[in-house]
Design an enzyme around this catalytic site. Structure first.
Site, PDB file in Angstrom:
ATOM      1  N   ASN A  76       6.298  68.630  17.311  1.00 17.42           N
ATOM      2  CA  ASN A  76       5.922  70.001  17.652  1.00 17.42           C
ATOM      3  C   ASN A  76       7.137  70.899  17.861  1.00 17.42           C
ATOM      4  O   ASN A  76       7.080  72.098  17.598  1.00 17.42           O
ATOM      5  CB  ASN A  76       5.060  69.964  18.927  1.00 17.42           C
ATOM      6  CG  ASN A  76       4.973  71.303  19.619  1.00 17.42           C
ATOM      7  OD1 ASN A  76       4.210  72.173  19.216  1.00 17.42           O
ATOM      8  ND2 ASN A  76       5.793  71.506  20.651  1.00 17.42           N
ATOM      9  N   TYR A 141      12.890  81.241   9.711  1.00 15.21           N
ATOM     10  CA  TYR A 141      11.894  80.319  10.270  1.00 15.21           C
ATOM     11  C   TYR A 141      10.850  79.964   9.210  1.00 15.21           C
ATOM     12  O   TYR A 141      10.504  78.791   9.022  1.00 15.21           O
ATOM     13  CB  TYR A 141      11.247  80.971  11.490  1.00 15.21           C
ATOM     14  CG  TYR A 141       9.986  80.312  11.974  1.00 15.21           C
ATOM     15  CD1 TYR A 141      10.039  79.163  12.770  1.00 15.21           C
ATOM     16  CD2 TYR A 141       8.726  80.839  11.660  1.00 15.21           C
ATOM     17  CE1 TYR A 141       8.871  78.556  13.216  1.00 15.21           C
ATOM     18  CE2 TYR A 141       7.568  80.243  12.106  1.00 15.21           C
ATOM     19  CZ  TYR A 141       7.638  79.100  12.886  1.00 15.21           C
ATOM     20  OH  TYR A 141       6.484  78.506  13.329  1.00 15.21           O
TER      21      TYR A 141
HETATM   22  N1  LIG Z   1       3.284  80.401  18.260  1.00 16.42           N
HETATM   23  C1  LIG Z   1       2.844  80.587  17.027  1.00 16.42           C
HETATM   24  O1  LIG Z   1       2.274  81.636  16.696  1.00 16.42           O
HETATM   25  C2  LIG Z   1       3.020  79.518  15.987  1.00 16.42           C
HETATM   26  C3  LIG Z   1       2.363  79.687  14.757  1.00 16.42           C
HETATM   27  C4  LIG Z   1       2.424  78.684  13.811  1.00 16.42           C
HETATM   28  C5  LIG Z   1       3.141  77.531  14.085  1.00 16.42           C
HETATM   29  N2  LIG Z   1       3.774  77.386  15.292  1.00 16.42           N
HETATM   30  C6  LIG Z   1       4.493  76.142  15.518  1.00 16.42           C
HETATM   31  O2  LIG Z   1       3.935  75.516  16.651  1.00 16.42           O
HETATM   32  C7  LIG Z   1       4.935  74.768  17.335  1.00 16.42           C
HETATM   33  C8  LIG Z   1       4.982  75.193  18.785  1.00 16.42           C
HETATM   34  O3  LIG Z   1       5.166  76.591  18.838  1.00 16.42           O
HETATM   35  P1  LIG Z   1       5.174  77.333  20.249  1.00 16.42           P
HETATM   36  O4  LIG Z   1       4.701  78.719  20.019  1.00 16.42           O
HETATM   37  O5  LIG Z   1       4.524  76.476  21.271  1.00 16.42           O
HETATM   38  O6  LIG Z   1       6.750  77.384  20.508  1.00 16.42           O
HETATM   39  P2  LIG Z   1       7.555  77.560  21.892  1.00 16.42           P
HETATM   40  O7  LIG Z   1       6.646  77.938  22.997  1.00 16.42           O
HETATM   41  O8  LIG Z   1       8.699  78.446  21.538  1.00 16.42           O
HETATM   42  O9  LIG Z   1       8.080  76.088  22.188  1.00 16.42           O
HETATM   43  C9  LIG Z   1       9.017  75.501  21.363  1.00 16.42           C
HETATM   44  C10 LIG Z   1       9.306  74.147  21.956  1.00 16.42           C
HETATM   45  O10 LIG Z   1      10.263  73.502  21.095  1.00 16.42           O
HETATM   46  C11 LIG Z   1      11.333  73.079  21.906  1.00 16.42           C
HETATM   47  N3  LIG Z   1      12.577  72.953  21.162  1.00 16.42           N
HETATM   48  C12 LIG Z   1      13.274  73.919  20.500  1.00 16.42           C
HETATM   49  N4  LIG Z   1      14.387  73.384  19.961  1.00 16.42           N
HETATM   50  C13 LIG Z   1      14.386  72.065  20.292  1.00 16.42           C
HETATM   51  C14 LIG Z   1      15.255  70.987  20.051  1.00 16.42           C
HETATM   52  N5  LIG Z   1      16.390  71.143  19.351  1.00 16.42           N
HETATM   53  N6  LIG Z   1      14.948  69.761  20.542  1.00 16.42           N
HETATM   54  C15 LIG Z   1      13.795  69.573  21.244  1.00 16.42           C
HETATM   55  N7  LIG Z   1      12.938  70.559  21.554  1.00 16.42           N
HETATM   56  C16 LIG Z   1      13.231  71.798  21.064  1.00 16.42           C
HETATM   57  C17 LIG Z   1      11.429  74.109  23.017  1.00 16.42           C
HETATM   58  O11 LIG Z   1      12.213  73.579  24.076  1.00 16.42           O
HETATM   59  P3  LIG Z   1      12.967  74.542  25.158  1.00 16.42           P
HETATM   60  O12 LIG Z   1      11.937  74.929  26.174  1.00 16.42           O
HETATM   61  O13 LIG Z   1      14.037  73.663  25.683  1.00 16.42           O
HETATM   62  O14 LIG Z   1      13.481  75.732  24.382  1.00 16.42           O
HETATM   63  C18 LIG Z   1       9.949  74.242  23.344  1.00 16.42           C
HETATM   64  O15 LIG Z   1       9.516  73.161  24.136  1.00 16.42           O
HETATM   65  C19 LIG Z   1       6.229  75.002  16.578  1.00 16.42           C
HETATM   66  O16 LIG Z   1       6.441  73.956  15.647  1.00 16.42           O
HETATM   67  C20 LIG Z   1       5.959  76.306  15.852  1.00 16.42           C
HETATM   68  O17 LIG Z   1       6.743  76.423  14.684  1.00 16.42           O
HETATM   69  C21 LIG Z   1       3.743  78.359  16.225  1.00 16.42           C
END
Ligand SMILES: NC(=O)c1ccc[n+]([C@@H]2O[C@H](COP(=O)([O-])OP(=O)(O)OC[C@H]3O[C@@H](n4cnc5c(N)ncnc54)[C@H](OP(=O)(O)O)[C@@H]3O)[C@@H](O)[C@H]2O)c1
Length: 239
Positions: A76, A141
């Protein structure tokens, strides 16, 4: 893949969608390793917090050692910044690719033997409708998620022999703070009714995994796949 009784590791489990995955996996009867760069931020009673920066090779190896009973890996974690490809900071563009492509691959490579030892199991990679569209303001991204889709398909082929099911989750817009911050920065009005709640998406994802699906969608993700047969489309598109 049966969730009840499974042992799962979720990357980026301290917040956002990853946290919702950890909570729901636990509720459905799985043992859960909640991996995070700062495990002290994991606030879910009952999970095992593990330190894991997916771009740090030593931490990736250590996590595979600690969580040697895993049979479900949920990739994730993602770097969701990066900006555009022509005007963005080259270091940010590289960081997005290092995390979303190389970091995810490193975790899969480390856990592949663990999954094999534990009967094959499953991997779920969290991709994005952005993989199949263009995203003005976050093109780096989007391109990294395209690469991660290719990674997912090829890893599926390579791990089929050991009985590991490799699935992709393709969401459109997930209601996490990261999305709301991005929309505000870019002055984007999120389309009415198009944002899925993280808990609802996790339910769709885990149901899809249990049903043995290879690609699991929300409505915007499904629409993005349909658009693939036509000319390149920008996101978020009309819903
Ligand atoms: N939000 C959306 O609209 C959306 C849409 C489509 C897909 N997605 C996908 O869904 C997933 C989760 O998205 P989200 O919105 O929940 O993102 P988020 O709230 O920004 O969370 C991202 C997570 O990834 C962690 N992370 C970043 N770099 C890392 C690394 N090098 N090693 C380990 N952990 C790392 C962050 O840790 P820290 O807290 O330490 O930064 C955080 O726990 C992602 O794969 C994203 O691409 C999101």
């Amino acid at each position: 893949m049966q969730i009840n009784g499974a042992t799962a590791l979720v990357t980026g489990a301290n917040r956002g969608l990853g946290r919702s995955f950890a909570v729901e996996l636990l509720r459905r009867g799985a043992t859960v390793y909640a991996a995070a760069r700062r495990p002290e931020l994991v606030d879910i009673p009952g999970v095992r917090a593990v330190r894991l920066d997916i771009t740090d090779a030593a931490q990736v190896d250590a996590a595979a050692e600690i969580a040697g009973d895993v049979d479900l890996l949920i990739n994730n974690a993602a770097d969701t910044a990066g900006g555009n490809l022509i005007t963005g900071d080259p270091r940010a563009i590289r960081s997005v690719m290092d995390t979303n492509y190389h970091g995810t691959l490193a975790v899969i490579r480390a856990f592949a033997p663990v999954l094999a030892r534990n009967g094959g199991g499953a991997i779920l990679n969290v991709l994005s409708a952005a993989a199949w569209t263009t995203v003005d303001g976050n093109a780096a991204y989007a391109a990294s998620k395209s690469a991660e889709w290719g990674l997912t398909n090829n890893v599926r082929m390579e791990l089929a022999g050991q009985g590991t099911h490799v699935a992709a989750l393709i969401p459109g817009l997930i209601g996490t703070q990261t999305l709301f911050d991005f929309a505000e920065q870019q002055g984007i009005e999120l389309p009415e009714g198009a944002v899925i709640d993280p808990a609802d998406l996790v339910s769709v994802a885990l149901d899809g995994l249990e049903a043995g699906e290879v690609e699991i969608f929300d409505s915007l993700g499904r629409k993005a796949k349909e658009y693939l047969s036509g000319p390149p489309t920008s996101f978020p598109f009309a819903v």
